[in-house]
Design an enzyme around this catalytic site. Structure first.
Site, PDB file in Angstrom:
ATOM      1  N   TYR A 145     153.410 -26.523 -15.938  1.00  0.00           N
ATOM      2  CA  TYR A 145     153.334 -25.607 -17.086  1.00  0.00           C
ATOM      3  C   TYR A 145     152.676 -26.316 -18.278  1.00  0.00           C
ATOM      4  CZ  TYR A 145     154.809 -23.245 -21.313  1.00  0.00           C
ATOM      5  OH  TYR A 145     154.820 -22.648 -22.556  1.00  0.00           O
ATOM      6  N   LEU A 194     168.571 -21.133 -23.282  1.00  0.00           N
ATOM      7  CA  LEU A 194     169.928 -21.487 -23.701  1.00  0.00           C
ATOM      8  C   LEU A 194     170.666 -20.353 -24.433  1.00  0.00           C
ATOM      9  CD1 LEU A 194     172.157 -23.604 -24.100  1.00  0.00           C
ATOM     10  CD2 LEU A 194     170.994 -24.283 -26.207  1.00  0.00           C
TER      11      LEU A 194
HETATM   12  N1  UDP Z   1     170.522 -25.266 -21.127  1.00  0.00           N
HETATM   13  C1  UDP Z   1     171.840 -25.273 -20.673  1.00  0.00           C
HETATM   14  N2  UDP Z   1     172.313 -24.161 -20.024  1.00  0.00           N
HETATM   15  C2  UDP Z   1     171.545 -23.036 -19.812  1.00  0.00           C
HETATM   16  C3  UDP Z   1     170.201 -23.045 -20.306  1.00  0.00           C
HETATM   17  C4  UDP Z   1     169.735 -24.172 -20.955  1.00  0.00           C
HETATM   18  O1  UDP Z   1     172.566 -26.253 -20.846  1.00  0.00           O
HETATM   19  O2  UDP Z   1     172.023 -22.068 -19.215  1.00  0.00           O
HETATM   20  C5  UDP Z   1     170.000 -26.455 -21.834  1.00  0.00           C
HETATM   21  C6  UDP Z   1     168.793 -27.068 -21.151  1.00  0.00           C
HETATM   22  O3  UDP Z   1     169.183 -27.983 -20.164  1.00  0.00           O
HETATM   23  C7  UDP Z   1     168.091 -27.725 -22.351  1.00  0.00           C
HETATM   24  C8  UDP Z   1     168.422 -26.807 -23.526  1.00  0.00           C
HETATM   25  O4  UDP Z   1     169.570 -26.048 -23.114  1.00  0.00           O
HETATM   26  O5  UDP Z   1     168.648 -28.994 -22.599  1.00  0.00           O
HETATM   27  C9  UDP Z   1     167.297 -25.848 -23.879  1.00  0.00           C
HETATM   28  O6  UDP Z   1     166.872 -25.207 -22.682  1.00  0.00           O
HETATM   29  P1  UDP Z   1     165.927 -23.939 -22.692  1.00  0.00           P
HETATM   30  O7  UDP Z   1     165.723 -23.529 -21.273  1.00  0.00           O
HETATM   31  O8  UDP Z   1     166.448 -22.905 -23.630  1.00  0.00           O
HETATM   32  O9  UDP Z   1     164.558 -24.459 -23.308  1.00  0.00           O
HETATM   33  P2  UDP Z   1     163.610 -25.705 -22.891  1.00  0.00           P
HETATM   34  O10 UDP Z   1     164.031 -26.843 -23.787  1.00  0.00           O
HETATM   35  O11 UDP Z   1     163.763 -25.974 -21.443  1.00  0.00           O
HETATM   36  O12 UDP Z   1     162.233 -25.206 -23.224  1.00  0.00           O
END
Ligand code: UDP
Length: 336
Positions: A145, A194
């Site tokens: 990505y 998240l």
């Molecule tokens: N995260 C989590 N549980 C969830 C979704 C996300 O703990 O159900 C954590 C994820 O591991 C990361 C942060 O939240 O550390 C942000 O994740 P998100 O997917 O929102 O955005 P990214 O940083 O991947 O673009």
């Protein structure tokens, strides 16, 4: 007229509202693979907006679009954006995000349209070598990505030198919240982000929210990210285009709040804003998550005059209002 590709999606639709409110005429081009036709219907009463269903991978679709409308500049969102999926299906990402954008740029040149604001990402930086991350941080993406977006940034730099196509690349950090009036919002299927995942676990069967790892090298052990409000982000796109019109030179900007929040912080803030206990458990780390990402966004503040205005609590509140609306929409669909 401003062309917004991917305007039926999350950030694209909020940006369309911002341009419409500022009096611009907008045409949205979207294949509706991840965007929603309901979103287009919602945008129509807000201002002069047209919609064309089409795909960046199809040059004919683009040719018809540019032939039909008098496009002066492009704001380009249309892309796939799931990091995990990009690892097991890179072809989808390079074909759409990279090759599709190449089609778009070539069609722009053919029709003498030479200004584009591009939705890039902090995923182009890869594992951070230092934080906060500024625009000079090395770009070594760790997933297809991020690589698919970085390739576009490089193509744009070369197209400027060779053909005079001017671009502003906006590298966003994490995006949060929804339209204050709850007209559009985050509507992904499946949802991986998240805040919507925390909020979803307060509905229906009450799925337990999972924190992906609490053994990172951060103060509370959970990952730190920079959550910028989607309406603030949308405004940055208009400021970027106005900057491009004024300066006529290519540039790149980070967009973030410059504040790092841990997963645990965000979870606690959600419980506080909603004033309820949310079921939670610790789960293993998710592959490919760096411990800490947050932005140095001074350049956008200084040159674009951009200032993120909304708090994380406002983002959570608007995301929750939207989630309530979405739950009703989904339930209605499943009743049909
Ligand atoms: N995260 C989590 N549980 C969830 C979704 C996300 O703990 O159900 C954590 C994820 O591991 C990361 C942060 O939240 O550390 C942000 O994740 P998100 O997917 O929102 O955005 P990214 O940083 O991947 O673009």
């Amino acid at each position: 007229m401003i062309l917004i590709t991917g305007g039926a999606g999350y950030i694209g639709s909020h940006t369309a509202i911002n341009f419409l409110n500022a009096g611009y005429d907008v045409v949205i081009f979207d294949n509706l693979e991840t965007g929603h036709i309901e979103t287009i219907e919602t945008l129509k009463p807000i201002g002069h907006v047209s919609f064309e269903k089409g795909d960046l991978r199809n040059l004919d679709d683009l040719e018809k679009l540019f032939f039909k409308y008098d496009i002066e500049a492009v704001v380009h969102f249309a892309a796939f954006s799931l990091v995990g999926e990009s690892v097991f299906n890179p072809a989808k990402y390079y074909r759409n995000n990279t090759y599709g954008t190449l089609n778009l740029l070539d069609t722009m040149l053919k029709h003498d349209v030479k200004k584009i604001v591009f939705s890039s990402t902090c995923a182009t930086y890869g594992e951070p070598e230092y934080t906060p991350i500024d625009e000079k941080h090395p770009q070594n993406p760790i997933n297809p990505y991020g690589a698919s977006k970085l390739m576009v940034e490089r193509i744009m730099a070369d197209y400027d030198i060779a053909y005079g196509l001017k671009s502003i690349k906006l590298r966003y950090f994490n995006v949060a919240g929804c339209d204050e009036k709850c007209r559009v919002g985050e509507w992904h299927n499946p949802e991986t982000h998240l805040i919507p995942n925390i909020l979803k676990s307060t509905f229906g069967k009450g799925q337990t929210f999972k924190i992906f790892g609490n053994d990172y090298n951060t103060p509370d052990g959970t990952c730190i990210r920079d959550y910028v409000n989607v309406e603030d982000l949308a405004r940055a796109h208009r400021l970027a285009l106005e900057y491009l019109n004024k300066e006529n030179k290519s540039d790149v900007f980070n967009l973030g709040t410059e504040q790092g929040d841990s997963v645990k912080n965000i979870f606690d803030a959600c419980e506080k804003v909603l004033d309820k206990k949310i079921p939670v458990e610790i789960a293993p780390r998710r592959a490919g998550d760096p411990a800490k990402l947050y932005a140095d966004a001074q350049k956008a503040k200084t040159l674009l005059g951009w200032q993120p205005a909304k708090t994380i609590e406002q983002s959570i509140k608007t995301a929750y209002d939207w989630e309530c609306r979405l739950q009703k929409l989904i339930n209605k669909e499943s009743d049909l």
